[in-house]
Design an enzyme around this catalytic site. Structure first.
Site, PDB file in Angstrom:
ATOM      1  CB  CYS A   1      13.298  10.246   6.945  1.00  0.00           C
ATOM      2  SG  CYS A   1      14.240   9.061   6.006  1.00  0.00           S
TER       3      CYS A   1
ATOM      4  CD  GLU B   1       9.972  14.431   9.833  1.00  0.00           C
ATOM      5  OE1 GLU B   1       8.817  14.004   9.943  1.00  0.00           O
ATOM      6  OE2 GLU B   1      10.915  13.746   9.428  1.00  0.00           O
TER       7      GLU B   1
ATOM      8  CD  GLU C   1      13.596   2.616  10.305  1.00  0.00           C
ATOM      9  OE1 GLU C   1      13.913   3.740  10.749  1.00  0.00           O
ATOM     10  OE2 GLU C   1      14.038   1.559  10.789  1.00  0.00           O
TER      11      GLU C   1
ATOM     12  CE  LYS D   1      -2.221   3.537   2.064  1.00  0.00           C
ATOM     13  NZ  LYS D   1      -1.999   4.470   0.963  1.00  0.00           N
TER      14      LYS D   1
HETATM   15  P1  NAP Z   1       2.396   9.320   6.530  1.00  0.00           P
HETATM   16  O1  NAP Z   1       1.346  10.336   6.380  1.00  0.00           O
HETATM   17  O2  NAP Z   1       2.613   8.723   7.859  1.00  0.00           O
HETATM   18  O3  NAP Z   1       2.062   8.201   5.471  1.00  0.00           O
HETATM   19  C1  NAP Z   1       2.842   7.040   5.343  1.00  0.00           C
HETATM   20  C2  NAP Z   1       1.972   5.927   4.826  1.00  0.00           C
HETATM   21  O4  NAP Z   1       0.990   5.580   5.824  1.00  0.00           O
HETATM   22  C3  NAP Z   1       1.189   6.276   3.568  1.00  0.00           C
HETATM   23  O5  NAP Z   1       1.119   5.146   2.738  1.00  0.00           O
HETATM   24  C4  NAP Z   1      -0.177   6.615   4.133  1.00  0.00           C
HETATM   25  O6  NAP Z   1      -1.236   6.492   3.210  1.00  0.00           O
HETATM   26  C5  NAP Z   1      -0.298   5.593   5.230  1.00  0.00           C
HETATM   27  N1  NAP Z   1      -1.310   5.924   6.235  1.00  0.00           N
HETATM   28  C6  NAP Z   1      -1.915   7.112   6.471  1.00  0.00           C
HETATM   29  N2  NAP Z   1      -2.814   6.984   7.471  1.00  0.00           N
HETATM   30  C7  NAP Z   1      -2.784   5.701   7.883  1.00  0.00           C
HETATM   31  C8  NAP Z   1      -3.472   4.956   8.883  1.00  0.00           C
HETATM   32  N3  NAP Z   1      -4.384   5.508   9.665  1.00  0.00           N
HETATM   33  N4  NAP Z   1      -3.151   3.664   9.036  1.00  0.00           N
HETATM   34  C9  NAP Z   1      -2.217   3.081   8.273  1.00  0.00           C
HETATM   35  N5  NAP Z   1      -1.551   3.716   7.293  1.00  0.00           N
HETATM   36  C10 NAP Z   1      -1.826   5.014   7.098  1.00  0.00           C
HETATM   37  O7  NAP Z   1       3.815   9.874   6.055  1.00  0.00           O
HETATM   38  P2  NAP Z   1       4.147  10.634   4.697  1.00  0.00           P
HETATM   39  O8  NAP Z   1       3.619  12.006   4.828  1.00  0.00           O
HETATM   40  O9  NAP Z   1       3.759   9.820   3.532  1.00  0.00           O
HETATM   41  O10 NAP Z   1       5.735  10.638   4.744  1.00  0.00           O
HETATM   42  C11 NAP Z   1       6.478  11.595   5.419  1.00  0.00           C
HETATM   43  C12 NAP Z   1       7.005  11.028   6.718  1.00  0.00           C
HETATM   44  O11 NAP Z   1       7.741   9.855   6.479  1.00  0.00           O
HETATM   45  C13 NAP Z   1       7.953  11.945   7.438  1.00  0.00           C
HETATM   46  O12 NAP Z   1       7.660  11.981   8.800  1.00  0.00           O
HETATM   47  C14 NAP Z   1       9.310  11.301   7.211  1.00  0.00           C
HETATM   48  O13 NAP Z   1      10.265  11.596   8.183  1.00  0.00           O
HETATM   49  C15 NAP Z   1       8.958   9.878   7.195  1.00  0.00           C
HETATM   50  N6  NAP Z   1       9.996   9.110   6.508  1.00  0.00           N
HETATM   51  C16 NAP Z   1      10.813   8.325   7.246  1.00  0.00           C
HETATM   52  C17 NAP Z   1      11.810   7.577   6.647  1.00  0.00           C
HETATM   53  C18 NAP Z   1      12.691   6.694   7.463  1.00  0.00           C
HETATM   54  O14 NAP Z   1      13.222   5.758   6.908  1.00  0.00           O
HETATM   55  N7  NAP Z   1      12.863   6.942   8.741  1.00  0.00           N
HETATM   56  C19 NAP Z   1      11.952   7.627   5.266  1.00  0.00           C
HETATM   57  C20 NAP Z   1      11.105   8.446   4.533  1.00  0.00           C
HETATM   58  C21 NAP Z   1      10.117   9.167   5.180  1.00  0.00           C
HETATM   59  P3  NAP Z   1      -1.836   7.780   2.445  1.00  0.00           P
HETATM   60  O15 NAP Z   1      -0.948   7.980   1.298  1.00  0.00           O
HETATM   61  O16 NAP Z   1      -3.205   7.391   2.053  1.00  0.00           O
HETATM   62  O17 NAP Z   1      -1.817   8.904   3.412  1.00  0.00           O
END
Ligand code: NAP
Ligand code: MG
Length: 488
Positions: free
Chosen positions: A289, A390, A255, A180
């Protein structure tokens, strides 16, 4: 640019078939460089579609796990070759869908290819140890078994590399996958899955279900037939994943965010440090990230560093990532832009001084995109919101310090612990940093944002579930150890 290229509808991939979702609903994926440009339509699936994918993955796992690692590796090599042959097409989709520059998108896609090849090779490496039994007539050893069905939930910022660095180890160790991806970058994900499909993986081994996180992501968290969940994304969602998985006894790996510091000492090579700050902080529009967001500069060199940094940041060319001269593209979405702008506003309200940028650019052709100039703040204290939360955008907070110990103390005084770097020539400062920095990735005279696929990757503190991805560390999450005792 309002070129309306032919708009395609991308489907789910379930049990070896491309299919529209059961509710026949699609979402628009748009180009953040020009919000009027639709990159594609993607399925807005419901729980039923997820159920079908999980059922297919569960069935397919029975035969997949019985293949040799080498045979599974052969499939991964094929996928790698297909992706490599379509590198430009996939990279262009990535740039159009989330805004990073085309060279960055190509680099990321090539990284995906390399990750697949690395894990293909892992199919022939050791998966256990022989341990002497106290019974000298017995043979005792460990082996590794797959978890079963793995749910992959991935973010939009690395739409090729992250799904691949989760799927490749999942598959090589005998798991099947339901992906997903972030709905923002579901077109790019579909193009990657097309390569898996064309490589001829058996039906059900890899499945793609796109749709809202609250439905499909949440569905993965709760699904009784998903045995492991690997998640990269925000802390808020990560916590839900961890709690939900724990509640039903599924294995999980998270992560999440970072607030990564760079420490620049008096004896640093300042040009190198400026380049590392810019590259680590502003490439991909600060949406990594591992992006640098706090810049700790020793007082004696502060003015000189600041002037050099300012001069270079002012030169950065902002624009559509498909244009050759562009160095920094737009924020990936309107939401992301608004978040960045609101943090810039908060920084001003907290009393930090905005040295440069932070405005919507006025250049021609940027009015329909989610652009923001890089923002440099000074007079920042480490307790300010812009130094603690962040932002995930091109915002740098400059903070001065007198002694290295003080810099380390401030660098650690944050809830995250993903990556960190120091620029110095002094071995003592390097060693203090390496020993004391609370981060999963510590780098000396190199930017915070460098990750190598053959090395473990992950964070400390709130940045991860304390697990590691990539390299040989990946086996820890994607398998269970079985201890075997044999006596004739
Ligand atoms: P996000 O909003 O947490 O979304 C991540 C994933 O989770 C997406 O596929 C999202 O789907 C899904 N999701 C949303 N709500 C959910 C729920 N209630 N239950 C289960 N899954 C759900 O994060 P993002 O905005 O895409 O990415 C940015 C974040 O990722 C930042 O905080 C960044 O630091 C972090 N990041 C971390 C790393 C690492 O390796 N540490 C690497 C890259 C990014 P939708 O698309 O439908 O919202
Ligand atoms: Mg988009």
């Amino acid at each position: 640019m309002t070129t309306q290229v032919q708009v395609k509808t991308y489907l789910n991939y379930i049990n070896g078939e491309w299919a529209a979702c059961s509710a026949n609903k699609v979402d628009k994926s748009i180009n953040p460089a020009n919000k009027n440009e639709i990159v594609g339509y993607v399925q807005s699936s419901s729980k039923e579609d997820l159920d079908a994918a999980v059922a297919a993955a569960k069935e397919a796992q029975k035969a997949w796990r019985k293949l040799s690692g080498a045979a599974r590796g052969d499939y991964l090599y094929k996928v790698a070759n297909i992706i490599e042959s379509r590198l430009d097409d996939i990279a262009e989709a990535m740039t159009r869908e989330m805004g990073k520059t085309f060279p960055e998108s190509k680099g990321e896609t090539a990284r995906g290819v390399a990750i697949l090849r690395y894990f293909a090779g892992e199919g022939m490496r050791k998966i256990g140890d022989v341990i002497p039994s106290t019974d000298n007539e017995a043979l005792m050893f460990t082996t590794r078994v797959p978890l079963g069905v793995v749910g992959v939930i991935s973010p939009w910022n690395f739409p090729v590399a992250i799904p691949i660095w989760k799927m490749a180890p999942a598959l090589i160790y005998g798991n099947t996958v339901v992906l997903k991806p972030a709905q923002e970058t579901a077109v790019t994900a579909a193009k990657v899955i097309e390569c898996f499909a064309e490589a001829g993986l058996p039906a059900g081994v890899v499945n793609l279900v796109t749709g809202p996180g609250s439905v499909i992501g949440q569905g993965i968290i709760e699904h009784p037939d998903i045995n492991g969940i690997t998640f990269t994304g925000s802390n808020a969602v990560g916590k839900r994943v961890g709690q939900g998985a724990l509640a039903r006894g599924a294995k999980y790996q998270l992560e999440m965010g970072g607030k990564n510091p760079i420490i620049i000492a008096n004896d640093a090579d300042l040009d190198l440090a400026v380049d590392g700050t810019i590259s680590g902080g502003l490439r991909s529009t600060g949406q990594k990230c591992t992006a640098t967001s706090r810049v700790f500069v020793q007082a004696d060199i502060y003015e000189e560093f600041k002037e050099k940094l300012l001069a270079k940041v002012k030169e950065l060319k902002i624009g559509n990532g498909m244009q050759g001269e562009t160095w920094m593209g737009p924020c990936a979405s309107e939401n992301q832009l608004n978040t960045v702008l609101s943090y810039i506003q908060k920084g001003k309200e907290e009393g930090a001084t905005l040295l440069y940028g932070g405005e919507r650019p006025a250049e021609n052709g940027t009015e329909d995109g989610f652009y923001v100039q890089p923002a440099l703040f000074e007079d920042v204290t480490n307790d300010m919101i812009i130094a603690q939360e962040e932002i995930f955008g091109p915002v740098l907070a400059l903070i001065t310090f007198d002694a290295i110990e003080e810099a380390l103390q401030m660098a650690n005084d944050v809830e995250f612990g993903l990556s960190a770097s120091i620029y110095t020539k002094d071995i003592g400062s390097m060693l203090s940093f390496i020993n004391e920095m609370e981060a999963g990735l510590v780098r000396v005279n190199a930017e915070t944002a460098g990750v190598e696929l053959q090395a473990p990757f992950g964070g400390m503190k709130q940045s991860s579930s304390h697990s590691r991805e990539q390299g040989q560390a990946a086996i820890e999450f994607f398998t269970s150890i079985k201890t075997v005792f044999v006596k004739a």
